[in-house]
Design a protein around this motif. Structure first.
Motif, PDB file in Angstrom:
ATOM      1  N   ILE A  20      21.849  70.959  68.768  1.00 38.45           N
ATOM      2  CA  ILE A  20      22.754  70.092  69.041  1.00 38.45           C
ATOM      3  C   ILE A  20      24.178  70.287  68.608  1.00 38.45           C
ATOM      4  CG2 ILE A  20      23.487  67.636  68.228  1.00 38.45           C
ATOM      5  CD1 ILE A  20      20.310  67.774  69.210  1.00 38.45           C
ATOM      6  N   ILE A  24      26.098  71.215  72.437  1.00 41.90           N
ATOM      7  CA  ILE A  24      26.344  69.747  72.163  1.00 41.90           C
ATOM      8  C   ILE A  24      26.664  68.940  71.839  1.00 41.90           C
ATOM      9  CG2 ILE A  24      24.696  67.496  72.956  1.00 41.90           C
ATOM     10  CD1 ILE A  24      23.760  69.476  74.425  1.00 41.90           C
ATOM     11  N   ALA A  44      19.930  64.561  64.178  1.00 47.09           N
ATOM     12  CA  ALA A  44      19.189  65.318  64.676  1.00 47.09           C
ATOM     13  C   ALA A  44      19.568  66.231  63.654  1.00 47.09           C
ATOM     14  CB  ALA A  44      20.355  66.291  65.526  1.00 47.09           C
ATOM     15  N   THR A  77      18.643  60.416  68.387  1.00 49.26           N
ATOM     16  CA  THR A  77      19.456  61.551  68.603  1.00 49.26           C
ATOM     17  C   THR A  77      19.241  61.630  70.153  1.00 49.26           C
ATOM     18  OG1 THR A  77      18.566  62.739  66.256  1.00 49.26           O
ATOM     19  CG2 THR A  77      19.121  64.284  68.872  1.00 49.26           C
ATOM     20  N   CYS A  81      22.592  61.424  73.102  1.00 47.81           N
ATOM     21  CA  CYS A  81      22.523  62.889  73.781  1.00 47.81           C
ATOM     22  C   CYS A  81      22.316  62.513  75.571  1.00 47.81           C
ATOM     23  CB  CYS A  81      21.548  63.689  73.924  1.00 47.81           C
ATOM     24  SG  CYS A  81      21.394  64.529  72.594  1.00 47.81           S
ATOM     25  N   VAL A  98      18.415  70.271  76.534  1.00 47.08           N
ATOM     26  CA  VAL A  98      18.042  68.872  75.133  1.00 47.08           C
ATOM     27  C   VAL A  98      17.408  68.108  75.676  1.00 47.08           C
ATOM     28  CG1 VAL A  98      19.726  66.825  75.703  1.00 47.08           C
ATOM     29  CG2 VAL A  98      19.402  68.456  73.169  1.00 47.08           C
TER      30      VAL A  98
END
Length: 118
Positions: A20, A24, A44, A77, A81, A98
Motif C-alpha cells: 500500500i 497505492i 494499513a 484500509t 482503497c 490490493v
C-alpha cells in the motif's frame, strides 16, 4: 510473550502495508496527501502494529483484543482503497490486486482470532 516476526499473519500484514505504501498511496493526488493518503497509510500500518503490540501481552484474551483492533484497521484500509478506486485514483486492476490481498489477510486474521478464542 510472542515474537511477532515469527507469526505468518503479521508477515502478511507487513507485506500488505509495504504494498500500500509503495504502490497505492503514491498514486493518490497531492490534494489527498493529508486526507485519504494519510488515512490509508495510517490504517494499513495500524494492522501490523496492533499485532506486534498484542504479542507483548501475557494472555490470549489480551492478545485477541489487539487482533480485534487490527481487524478494525484492516476494514478501514479496505474502505480507503475502495474510495481511491471509486475516485479513479487507482485503476481497477490495482484495486483488484490490493482487494485480494486484503481479503486473504482478513480471512487469515479471523482464523487466527478464532484459534486464540478456543
Amino acid at each position: 510473550m510472542r515474537d511477532y516476526k515469527k507469526l505468518e499473519v503479521w508477515s502478511k500484514f507487513h507485506h500488505l502495508y509495504l504494498y500500500i505504501k509503495k504502490e497505492i498511496a503514491v498514486k493518490l493526488p497531492k490534494e489527498e496527501k493529508y486526507e485519504l493518503a494519510s488515512q490509508l497509510q495510517r490504517a494499513a500500518l495500524s494492522v501490523p502494529l496492533n499485532i506486534a503490540e498484542g504479542c507483548g501481552r501475557y494472555t490470549d484474551k489480551d492478545f485477541a483484543h489487539f487482533l480485534d483492533n487490527a481487524l478494525g484497521s484492516l476494514n478501514e484500509t479496505d474502505y480507503c482503497c475502495f474510495a481511491a478506486s471509486e475516485l479513479d485514483y487507482i485503476s481497477n486492476k490495482e484495486y483488484n490486486i490490493v482487494n485480494k490481498m486484503i481479503n486473504e489477510s482478513r480471512a487469515m486474521l479471523i482464523a487466527f482470532l478464532k484459534f486464540l478464542r478456543r
